[in-house]
Enzyme design. Structure first.
Site, PDB file in Angstrom:
ATOM      1  N   CYS A  81       0.811  -1.223   0.000  1.00  0.00           N
ATOM      2  CA  CYS A  81       0.000   0.000   0.000  1.00  0.00           C
ATOM      3  C   CYS A  81       0.840   1.267   0.000  1.00  0.00           C
ATOM      4  O   CYS A  81       0.403   2.308  -0.497  1.00  0.00           O
ATOM      5  CB  CYS A  81      -0.945   0.003   1.201  1.00  0.00           C
ATOM      6  SG  CYS A  81      -2.168  -1.323   1.160  1.00  0.00           S
ATOM      7  N   HIS A  94      -3.688   7.182   0.449  1.00  0.00           N
ATOM      8  CA  HIS A  94      -3.909   5.842  -0.088  1.00  0.00           C
ATOM      9  C   HIS A  94      -5.350   5.457   0.196  1.00  0.00           C
ATOM     10  O   HIS A  94      -5.846   5.645   1.311  1.00  0.00           O
ATOM     11  CB  HIS A  94      -2.945   4.851   0.572  1.00  0.00           C
ATOM     12  CG  HIS A  94      -3.347   3.431   0.426  1.00  0.00           C
ATOM     13  ND1 HIS A  94      -3.533   2.848  -0.816  1.00  0.00           N
ATOM     14  CD2 HIS A  94      -3.628   2.472   1.341  1.00  0.00           C
ATOM     15  CE1 HIS A  94      -3.902   1.583  -0.643  1.00  0.00           C
ATOM     16  NE2 HIS A  94      -3.969   1.340   0.651  1.00  0.00           N
ATOM     17  N   ASN A 127      -9.760  -0.648  -2.790  1.00  0.00           N
ATOM     18  CA  ASN A 127      -8.338  -0.484  -2.473  1.00  0.00           C
ATOM     19  C   ASN A 127      -7.519  -1.124  -3.589  1.00  0.00           C
ATOM     20  O   ASN A 127      -7.515  -2.338  -3.749  1.00  0.00           O
ATOM     21  CB  ASN A 127      -8.038  -1.143  -1.127  1.00  0.00           C
ATOM     22  CG  ASN A 127      -6.588  -1.003  -0.699  1.00  0.00           C
ATOM     23  OD1 ASN A 127      -5.714  -0.701  -1.494  1.00  0.00           O
ATOM     24  ND2 ASN A 127      -6.338  -1.241   0.580  1.00  0.00           N
TER      25      ASN A 127
END
Length: 336
Positions: free
Chosen positions: A118, A263, A293
């Site tokens: 991430c 993010h 995501n």
């Protein structure tokens, strides 16, 4: 002493697969509901790749072509590729060289891959920034691209993770800044390895002599595991810390920010951080509602959309920040 130059983002681009997967499609697979997913994640839909059409490398290439076009450059101008992904096309070689091939780059430019999940895009951006700052390269292509949907446990057992992740790609082109005080002002990178197993895909692992047999005997470990509560607990601490670190390093306050692009991990995390930082809605960009995501792709994808939508103007102060598996976290402060 030589003065280091700043790098700036000269072009941005993104690509997402055409297949839209709404929460309703997951309800019978995962024994869940649209309301449950939105309440916990904020996600309404995500994109899933189409086999035979999308690959990690060619999605990255589609995003890269848009970024290069915006910068007024050709693939042949690229001197270094930095490719961030946790879902490479092959175990090896890395997707950076595959992207090079996809773009038809024949100048033997350097290509490297970054595996920081991430936080991968900001780590990759920081690596690229150093090469431009020191004068080694003038044109660096930074790409984040992910295909998660082929590696999710799409049963009720995997519900807590499978509802979150989607597929997509984003890219930026870095060039030396032509304006004093503009460009990437600083990047800040951190990790805390004692939490490595809190968000993990354990297999395939090289730590077993009979590697293939071990994978077959432990197939469940091919799917992601996440201790969601612990990830949330650390994320809401590390996000504000690393944002403040970037602002402090450059003499700014949160009120000076024109846009914060986190993010896209979970809308609830973003909202918590937004409240803690005292940022109004119009200074925070979120697109997790439509894409889920996308790990290393999420920040460049969001950055590209923000530019496309006119939410970033020349001279704006922009902060990117990420937290994820590792644990790792990072930020970048940019004068656009």
């Amino acid at each position: 002493m030589a003065t280091l130059r700043h790098s700036e983002i000269a072009g941005v681009g993104h690509y997402v697969p055409s297949r839209v997967v709404k929460n309703a499609e997951l309800e019978p697979l995962l024994n869940t509901s649209d309301a449950w997913i939105q309440e916990r994640t904020g996600i309404q839909e995500r994109r899933w790749f189409e086999q035979g059409t999308d690959t990690t490398a060619n999605m990255g290439a589609r995003a890269a072509r848009r970024a290069l076009a915006m910068a007024g450059l050709q693939p042949a101008d690229v001197q270094l590729i930095v490719f961030a992904t946790l879902s490479p096309d092959y175990f090896f070689p890395g997707s950076g060289v595959l992207l090079q091939r996809e773009l038809g780059i024949t100048n033997n430019c350097a290509a490297l891959d970054v595996r920081n999940q991430c936080s991968g895009f900001i780590y990759a951006l920081s690596v690229a920034d150093q090469f431009v700052r020191t004068g080694m390269y003038d044109t660096v292509l930074v790409v984040g691209s992910e295909i998660h949907s082929s590696g999710l446990d799409k049963t009720p057992n995997g519900r807590g993770v499978a509802v979150i992740f989607g597929d997509g790609a984003g890219a930026v082109v870095l060039r030396p800044s032509t304006r004093d005080g503009a460009g990437i002002l600083s990047t800040h990178l951190h990790s805390q390895g004692e939490f490595a197993e809190e968000l993990i895909v354990k297999e395939p692992s090289s730590n077993y002599e009979g590697r293939v047999a071990h994978v077959l005997d432990n197939a469940a470990d091919l799917y992601p595991y996440m201790n969601g509560q612990n990830v949330f607990k650390h994320a809401v601490v590390r996000f504000p810390q690393v944002i403040k670190e970037a602002l402090d390093a450059n003499g700014y306050q949160p009120t000076d920010l024109d846009l914060f692009i986190p993010h896209q991990a979970n809308l609830r995390i973003t909202q918590y951080v937004q409240q803690k930082m005292g940022l109004p809605d119009d200074k925070v960009f979120s697109n997790i509602q439509r894409y889920g995501n996308t790990t290393a792709a999420s920040i460049p994808l969001a950055l590209s959309e923000a530019v496309e939508q006119g939410k970033i103007q020349r001279g704006d102060l922009l902060c990117l920040a990420a937290f994820g598996s590792g644990f790792t976290w990072a930020s970048a402060l940019i004068k656009w």
